[in-house]
Scaffold this active site. Structure first.
Site, PDB file in Angstrom:
ATOM      1  N   GLU A  60       4.613  -1.499  -5.099  1.00  0.00           N
ATOM      2  CA  GLU A  60       5.284  -2.739  -5.463  1.00  0.00           C
ATOM      3  C   GLU A  60       4.460  -3.411  -6.564  1.00  0.00           C
ATOM      4  O   GLU A  60       3.231  -3.357  -6.511  1.00  0.00           O
ATOM      5  CB  GLU A  60       5.288  -3.608  -4.187  1.00  0.00           C
ATOM      6  CG  GLU A  60       6.170  -4.790  -4.196  1.00  0.00           C
ATOM      7  CD  GLU A  60       7.598  -4.529  -3.709  1.00  0.00           C
ATOM      8  OE1 GLU A  60       7.999  -3.367  -3.535  1.00  0.00           O
ATOM      9  OE2 GLU A  60       8.305  -5.523  -3.546  1.00  0.00           O
ATOM     10  N   LYS A 114       4.187  -6.774   3.806  1.00  0.00           N
ATOM     11  CA  LYS A 114       5.360  -6.611   2.926  1.00  0.00           C
ATOM     12  C   LYS A 114       5.160  -7.508   1.711  1.00  0.00           C
ATOM     13  O   LYS A 114       5.117  -8.729   1.835  1.00  0.00           O
ATOM     14  CB  LYS A 114       6.650  -6.967   3.667  1.00  0.00           C
ATOM     15  CG  LYS A 114       7.897  -6.718   2.822  1.00  0.00           C
ATOM     16  CD  LYS A 114       9.156  -6.877   3.661  1.00  0.00           C
ATOM     17  CE  LYS A 114      10.400  -6.365   2.964  1.00  0.00           C
ATOM     18  NZ  LYS A 114      10.809  -7.130   1.815  1.00  0.00           N
ATOM     19  N   GLU A 170       2.066  -2.617   7.805  1.00  0.00           N
ATOM     20  CA  GLU A 170       1.598  -2.943   6.450  1.00  0.00           C
ATOM     21  C   GLU A 170       2.110  -4.315   6.069  1.00  0.00           C
ATOM     22  O   GLU A 170       3.109  -4.773   6.616  1.00  0.00           O
ATOM     23  CB  GLU A 170       2.161  -1.931   5.431  1.00  0.00           C
ATOM     24  CG  GLU A 170       1.697  -0.518   5.648  1.00  0.00           C
ATOM     25  CD  GLU A 170       2.469   0.461   4.764  1.00  0.00           C
ATOM     26  OE1 GLU A 170       3.100   0.032   3.790  1.00  0.00           O
ATOM     27  OE2 GLU A 170       2.445   1.651   5.078  1.00  0.00           O
ATOM     28  N   ARG A 183      13.112   0.903  -8.740  1.00  0.00           N
ATOM     29  CA  ARG A 183      13.740   1.455  -7.543  1.00  0.00           C
ATOM     30  C   ARG A 183      15.001   2.252  -7.893  1.00  0.00           C
ATOM     31  O   ARG A 183      15.358   3.187  -7.191  1.00  0.00           O
ATOM     32  CB  ARG A 183      14.074   0.264  -6.652  1.00  0.00           C
ATOM     33  CG  ARG A 183      14.878   0.543  -5.470  1.00  0.00           C
ATOM     34  CD  ARG A 183      14.987  -0.743  -4.717  1.00  0.00           C
ATOM     35  NE  ARG A 183      16.147  -0.698  -3.881  1.00  0.00           N
ATOM     36  CZ  ARG A 183      16.263  -1.393  -2.784  1.00  0.00           C
ATOM     37  NH1 ARG A 183      15.306  -2.196  -2.402  1.00  0.00           N
ATOM     38  NH2 ARG A 183      17.334  -1.320  -2.055  1.00  0.00           N
TER      39      ARG A 183
HETATM   40  P1  AMP Z   1      14.202  -5.175   1.156  1.00  0.00           P
HETATM   41  O1  AMP Z   1      14.133  -5.248  -0.342  1.00  0.00           O
HETATM   42  O2  AMP Z   1      14.276  -6.508   1.818  1.00  0.00           O
HETATM   43  O3  AMP Z   1      15.233  -4.168   1.620  1.00  0.00           O
HETATM   44  O4  AMP Z   1      12.813  -4.579   1.672  1.00  0.00           O
HETATM   45  C1  AMP Z   1      12.372  -3.319   1.306  1.00  0.00           C
HETATM   46  C2  AMP Z   1      11.514  -3.445   0.071  1.00  0.00           C
HETATM   47  O5  AMP Z   1      10.291  -4.077   0.385  1.00  0.00           O
HETATM   48  C3  AMP Z   1      11.072  -2.115  -0.471  1.00  0.00           C
HETATM   49  O6  AMP Z   1      12.059  -1.522  -1.267  1.00  0.00           O
HETATM   50  C4  AMP Z   1       9.865  -2.498  -1.290  1.00  0.00           C
HETATM   51  O7  AMP Z   1      10.283  -2.879  -2.586  1.00  0.00           O
HETATM   52  C5  AMP Z   1       9.343  -3.737  -0.593  1.00  0.00           C
HETATM   53  N1  AMP Z   1       8.017  -3.573   0.054  1.00  0.00           N
HETATM   54  C6  AMP Z   1       7.027  -4.487   0.012  1.00  0.00           C
HETATM   55  N2  AMP Z   1       5.958  -4.081   0.687  1.00  0.00           N
HETATM   56  C7  AMP Z   1       6.244  -2.843   1.182  1.00  0.00           C
HETATM   57  C8  AMP Z   1       5.529  -1.893   1.980  1.00  0.00           C
HETATM   58  N3  AMP Z   1       4.294  -2.130   2.424  1.00  0.00           N
HETATM   59  N4  AMP Z   1       6.163  -0.742   2.287  1.00  0.00           N
HETATM   60  C9  AMP Z   1       7.426  -0.485   1.857  1.00  0.00           C
HETATM   61  N5  AMP Z   1       8.144  -1.345   1.114  1.00  0.00           N
HETATM   62  C10 AMP Z   1       7.575  -2.520   0.769  1.00  0.00           C
END
Ligand code: AMP
Length: 579
Positions: A309, A254, A252, A280
């Site tokens: 998101e 991000k 997917e 969150r």
């Molecule tokens: P990080 O904040 O760097 O730990 O990355 C995880 C976060 O990416 C998740 O908590 C979501 O807020 C965000 N995110 C963005 N796109 C996605 C997606 N397709 N699936 C899951 N999380 C996503």
């Protein structure tokens, strides 16, 4: 339960460091909690309210110091309390050091109006009243209420009341310990307690149900629309790991925004739909994000809990940097004005509940299908045109993953997420089933020694750039005249991803003057231009003359400031391979 009994038990836990002993103490505490079980199960974790509730006590340290000072006697001030705190370093210790009691006078609220022993229930009810106090005069009311509690405390009670009130319980009782203690106390399997905790986010309720209704009761606990669930989290990871562990990866984009959990009930027992949006951390952010509420009202016809998101977008719908979302996310005032400045849009990638079905135990693939069904206008709609739907590709082909990554970057997103298509939804877990592709830790500066003309729409652009490193030794490099030619360069791979059409055009203009020879689509280039590239791994490989290949190389930038003599060497490549 008397609060003194609770405090004594907690003191015993506080003195213990072995996990098993802690669990045994918590177990006994829960077994003896009687009618106060739910409150005790939360208090022992330092919580007053269930984790899903946005309610907080909202007590600043000064309010607490004032209440302690007043209960300690006329010659103690809030400053004295603070001074002692600076000396001993912990509010419980400070509170336990005073001799409370007997301070009467105005505002001496003794909850329940008795001078009998303080009970857990009285403490809880007073804290509920305190949390509900707001507006002008609320500071004084809060001090009064707290004073009323401290004034009835013995030393041990004061210690843990102060810690509870300031969310500093810190007695080493984590979520796992309470789960295990519930499981042992009421003879129900730990994993079923865990599931009940995941759906309810309330240790108090789970403990009570486990005791009163047993396993059957626990298993009957379900998600509730309107009550947030902890978000599933991701680990950093690589394409290599993902494809090694799973037959296929779900890939997917991000999105670079802020996590939201949408709860929508179109009927809610009345005519009005009920929509709540949580962050969150399960904070209620509904009022800050009217676009998400409007989206839900417009799109969802069934009760649903969606995970996604919110992204800030410009007038064309192009994503804006994360900082822009922050201008909107927790905003309490002037939301309409802020909305005019920065628009946000939700994108959903998961579905926890749809039309009465809890989906936590379903596979990601199934959950995503349900999500698509909820968001699509009609069943035959192409996923690409479904508003608010994050696309999901299932593949075992690294090249396809690369092109999804390139598209993500091209579209202004952060990169890609790799997920196990068969995995269930694990609230609050940072597991291996969701991986965010690691950003490049190291990059390499490589000389571009070849390229290929593109096809179709990209026929007039050079793409798929051949990358080389210097194969000479570092000493020679420093001599000003040491020319770099194909003799002292060694190929390490080709980069084709992470480059937008616009960038390809720019790169073609930059490289075309350095064309040395052409053979069909393939061209050799004079070594003049240096690209900075990221990669996942350096592998040995017979394909390239260096004997190594960059795995998943990604274009980062043209290093206009470097010439080929400044490019990285084979020696550095070998060193990086070892780390
Ligand atoms: P990080 O904040 O760097 O730990 O990355 C995880 C976060 O990416 C998740 O908590 C979501 O807020 C965000 N995110 C963005 N796109 C996605 C997606 N397709 N699936 C899951 N999380 C996503």
């Amino acid at each position: 339960m008397e609060f003194a009994t609770f405090a004594d038990r907690v003191a015993a836990i506080d003195a213990e460091s072995a996990d098993l002993e802690i669990i045994a103490h918590v177990r006994e505490l829960l077994e003896d909690a009687g009618d106060d079980l739910a409150v005790v199960a939360r208090f022992v974790q330092g919580r007053v309210f269930p984790a899903w509730q946005s309610t907080t006590l909202d007590i600043g340290p000064n309010t607490c110091y004032e209440a302690i000072a007043r209960a300690a006697g006329t010659n103690v001030s809030a400053d004295d309390v603070e001074e002692r705190l600076a000396e001993v370093g912990e509010i419980g210790e400070v509170a336990a050091g005073y001799d409370f009691g007997g301070q009467q006078g105005l505002g001496a609220f003794t909850a329940g109006g008795t001078s009998d022993a303080l009970t857990v229930r009285e403490v809880f009810e007073t804290l509920v009243d305190l949390a509900a106090t707001s507006g002008s005069g609320s500071h004084d009311t809060k001090v009064d209420l707290l004073f009323g509690l401290f004034n009835r405390c013995e030393s041990a009670e004061a210690r843990y009341l102060a810690r509870l009130v300031l969310s500093e319980m810190r007695i080493g009782v984590g979520e796992g310990a309470v789960r295990d203690a519930i499981s042992e106390a009421f003879d129900v399997p730990g994993e079923r307690v865990e599931r009940a905790l995941q759906v309810s986010n309330d240790y108090g309720q789970v403990a009570r149900v486990a005791r009163d209704d047993g396993l059957e009761g626990l298993d009957a606990m379900d998600l509730e629309v309107g009550r947030p669930v902890q978000a599933m989290l991701a680990q950093a990871g690589t394409v290599t790991d993902a494809l090694e562990e799973w037959d296929e990866a779900a890939v997917e984009w991000k999105y670079d925004g802020a996590r939201v959990q949408l709860h929508h009930d179109p009927e809610n027992g009345t005519d009005a739909a009920e929509t709540r949006v949580f962050s969150r951390n399960m904070e209620d952010v509904t009022n800050a994000l009217p676009e998400v509420v409007e989206f839900a009202e417009h799109t969802l016809e069934e009760p649903a809990i969606l995970d996604g998101e919110v992204v800030a977008v410009d007038d064309d719908g192009t994503p804006l940097p994360f900082q822009e979302v922050l201008k909107r996310f927790r905003r309490k005032h002037d939301v309409a004005k802020a909305r005019e400045d920065v628009e946000v849009r939700p994108v959903f990638f998961d579905c926890l509940h749809a039309g009465g079905d809890d989906l936590l135990a379903e596979s990601l693939t199934t959950r995503h299908e349900r999500l698509e069904g909820l968001l699509a206008d009609d069943p035959d709609q192409e996923p690409e045109s479904v508003d608010g739907l994050s696309l999901l590709w299932r593949t075992d082909d690294p090249d396809e993953i690369e092109s999804i990554d390139a598209k993500a970057l091209e579209g202004g997103h952060e990169g890609i997420m790799l997920k196990d298509p068969d995995s269930t939804y694990s609230p609050g877990r940072r597991g291996k089933h969701w991986r965010k592709r690691k950003p490049d830790v190291e990059t390499l500066d490589c000389v571009v020694t070849g390229a290929e003309w593109g096809e179709g729409r990209r026929a007039t652009f050079l793409g798929t750039f051949e990358l080389s490193v210097r194969a000479d030794d570092g000493g020679e490099r420093r001599s000003a005249d040491a020319a770099v030619d194909s003799q002292n360069l060694a190929t390490v791979g080709k980069v084709a991803t992470g480059i937008t059409d616009e960038k390809l055009e720019e790169l073609t203009e930059l490289l075309e003057p350095h064309l040395a020879s052409e053979d069909g689509q393939e061209v050799d280039l004079e070594p003049e231009i240096v690209f900075e590239v990221g990669y996942e791994e350096i592998q040995t490989s017979p394909t390239y003359s260096s004997g190594y290949a960059l795995r998943f190389p990604r274009f980062q930038a043209v290093r206009h400031d470097k010439d080929p003599r400044d490019a990285d060497s084979l020696e550095r490549l070998e060193r990086l391979r070892e780390v």
